[in-house]
Design a protein around this motif. Structure first.
Motif, mmCIF file in Angstrom:
data_model
loop_
_atom_site.group_PDB
_atom_site.id
_atom_site.type_symbol
_atom_site.label_atom_id
_atom_site.label_comp_id
_atom_site.label_asym_id
_atom_site.label_seq_id
_atom_site.Cartn_x
_atom_site.Cartn_y
_atom_site.Cartn_z
ATOM 1 N N UNK A 133 0.826 -1.214 0.000
ATOM 2 C CA UNK A 133 0.000 0.000 0.000
ATOM 3 C C UNK A 133 0.855 1.257 0.000
ATOM 4 N N UNK A 134 1.904 1.243 0.796
ATOM 5 C CA UNK A 134 2.681 2.481 0.847
ATOM 6 C C UNK A 134 3.491 2.708 -0.425
ATOM 7 N N UNK A 135 3.907 1.611 -1.087
ATOM 8 C CA UNK A 135 4.592 1.762 -2.371
ATOM 9 C C UNK A 135 3.638 2.366 -3.399
ATOM 10 N N UNK A 136 2.400 1.860 -3.385
ATOM 11 C CA UNK A 136 1.406 2.384 -4.324
ATOM 12 C C UNK A 136 1.178 3.872 -4.061
ATOM 13 N N UNK A 137 1.059 4.241 -2.788
ATOM 14 C CA UNK A 137 0.843 5.652 -2.444
ATOM 15 C C UNK A 137 1.993 6.534 -2.923
ATOM 16 N N UNK A 138 3.227 5.990 -2.832
ATOM 17 C CA UNK A 138 4.390 6.791 -3.224
ATOM 18 C C UNK A 138 4.663 6.689 -4.723
ATOM 19 N N UNK A 139 3.916 5.813 -5.412
ATOM 20 C CA UNK A 139 4.133 5.621 -6.845
ATOM 21 C C UNK A 139 5.451 4.929 -7.143
ATOM 22 N N UNK A 140 5.855 4.015 -6.266
ATOM 23 C CA UNK A 140 7.140 3.323 -6.435
ATOM 24 C C UNK A 140 6.937 1.857 -6.811
ATOM 25 N N UNK A 141 7.825 1.313 -7.663
ATOM 26 C CA UNK A 141 7.808 -0.128 -7.893
ATOM 27 C C UNK A 141 8.471 -0.831 -6.707
ATOM 28 N N UNK A 142 8.141 -2.097 -6.504
ATOM 29 C CA UNK A 142 8.716 -2.853 -5.393
ATOM 30 C C UNK A 142 10.234 -2.822 -5.387
ATOM 31 N N UNK A 143 10.838 -2.834 -6.582
ATOM 32 C CA UNK A 143 12.305 -2.877 -6.698
ATOM 33 C C UNK A 143 12.972 -1.667 -6.046
ATOM 34 N N UNK A 144 12.216 -0.591 -5.841
ATOM 35 C CA UNK A 144 12.811 0.616 -5.272
ATOM 36 C C UNK A 144 12.998 0.515 -3.756
ATOM 37 N N UNK A 145 12.446 -0.531 -3.166
ATOM 38 C CA UNK A 145 12.548 -0.672 -1.710
ATOM 39 C C UNK A 145 13.274 -1.957 -1.345
ATOM 40 N N UNK A 146 14.163 -1.829 -0.369
ATOM 41 C CA UNK A 146 14.809 -3.012 0.190
ATOM 42 C C UNK A 146 14.584 -2.981 1.703
ATOM 43 N N UNK A 147 14.329 -4.140 2.284
ATOM 44 C CA UNK A 147 14.198 -4.209 3.735
ATOM 45 C C UNK A 147 15.398 -4.950 4.289
ATOM 46 N N UNK A 148 16.033 -4.382 5.307
ATOM 47 C CA UNK A 148 17.174 -5.035 5.949
ATOM 48 C C UNK A 148 16.686 -5.693 7.233
ATOM 49 N N UNK A 149 16.807 -7.001 7.274
ATOM 50 C CA UNK A 149 16.370 -7.731 8.459
ATOM 51 C C UNK A 149 17.581 -8.419 9.088
ATOM 52 N N UNK A 150 17.447 -8.815 10.338
ATOM 53 C CA UNK A 150 18.549 -9.546 10.970
ATOM 54 C C UNK A 150 18.165 -11.012 11.100
#
Ligand code: C2E
Ligand code: CA
Ligand code: CA
Ligand code: CA
Length: 277
Positions: A133-150
């Motif tokens: 939802x937040x990617x859609x709101x920002x008009x971003x494709x999924x590839x533009x976001x990375x999540x860093x997890x441990x």
């Protein structure tokens, strides 16, 4: 650090007891601070070693506290992680980072932003839905976001974590295992996780050049990552010598004070003019 025993992992750092009065006070102030816009993000470039081109930025949260001045995440993230406050805090970070990344990309640059996700957040129901939802709101494709997890989140609830990672992959969002090498993820298990990259823990990078054991760990992480088809990133690169050694080892991307400290968003454009795609 998160305490472990018997091979299991616990979600919370017990050193920061939220029942402590001072900590409770700080939490109350943090709740207000989030609402009143006291949080901000700095952005540290991730640079491809082979080309010197910036591929993205890691968003790092800071708190402009009304009386104590600027506080780093180590002061309030472990505390927030033990409470329901982690949720609005992460929601704010994700939104702000997405907004900023959309701005960089509006100039035609192929860049991504990385956001740190705590175990509690990764194990929340419907993280992937929220992110979509937040990617859609920002008009971003999924590839533009990375999540860093441990590795901790994965150890606490492997089934749930793997499910969330698959959902994130389905919407194109990349996942990096942060602080890799410091924890206990079983290597055979890693093989089955849908992740895109491994970040060599800073602890192994700092003394890469003068400590044979650290170099051996870094070398193994690069080899393992590449065998699994993953991108390997080194964080905490502070010297030319360390960077040169990482290049020899075949590490893909670097991050660290040698290239840049985390930058205020106002300095990102100038940085991109010099090293952007
Ligand atoms: P991290 O994810 O391992 O982030 C890297 C930390 O190393 C950052 O500290 C960064 O400023 C610092 N660093 C980068 N390059 C160098 C270097 O060359 N040398 C040294 N000595 N340090 C370097 P920071 O910003 O204080 O963040 C600390 C931790 O707080 C992060 O560790 C991350 O776990 C957490 N954190 C930061 N922002 C967020 C956030 O928005 N959400 C969550 N959940 N956690 C966050
Ligand atoms: Ca990180
Ligand atoms: Ca890290
Ligand atoms: Ca760390």
């Amino acid at each position: 650090q998160v305490k472990r025993d018997g091979g299991g992992a616990r979600l919370y750092d017990e050193a920061s007891d939220p029942h402590d009065e001072a900590q409770l006070g700080l939490l109350a102030q943090l709740r207000v601070g989030i609402e009143q816009g006291q949080l901000l993000l700095d952005y540290q470039p991730k640079v491809e070693l082979r080309t010197g081109v910036t591929v993205g930025f890691e968003a790092l949260v800071r708190w402009e506290h009304p009386t104590r001045g600027r506080l780093g995440p180590d002061v309030f993230i472990p505390l927030a992680e033990r409470t329901a406050l982690m949720r609005p805090l992460t929601a704010w970070v994700l939104r702000e980072a997405a907004r900023e990344c959309a701005r960089w990309r509006s100039e035609g640059r192929d860049l991504s932003v990385a956001v740190n996700i705590t175990p509690r957040t990764l194990l929340e129901p419907d993280l992937a839905g929220q992110v979509a939802r937040l990617l859609a709101d920002a008009g971003l494709p999924g590839e533009a976001l990375e999540l860093e997890i441990t590795e901790t989140a994965v150890m606490v609830d492997p089934v749930r974590a793997a499910q969330t990672l698959r959902e994130l992959r389905a919407i194109g969002v990349g996942v990096a295992i942060d602080d890799f090498g410091a924890g206990y993820t079983s290597l055979s298990y890693l093989k089955s996780l849908p992740v895109r990259s491994l970040k060599i823990d800073r602890g192994f990078v700092t003394h890469l050049v003068d400590n044979r054991e650290d170099e051996a760990v870094a070398r193994s992480v690069v080899a393992l990552g590449h065998d699994l088809g993953l991108t390997v990133v080194a964080e905490g690169v502070e010297t030319e010598e360390a960077q040169a050694r990482l290049r020899e080892l075949g590490c893909d991307e670097v991050q660290g004070y040698l290239l840049a400290r985390p930058l205020p968003s106002a300095e990102v454009d100038a940085w991109l003019q010099r090293t952007g795609p």
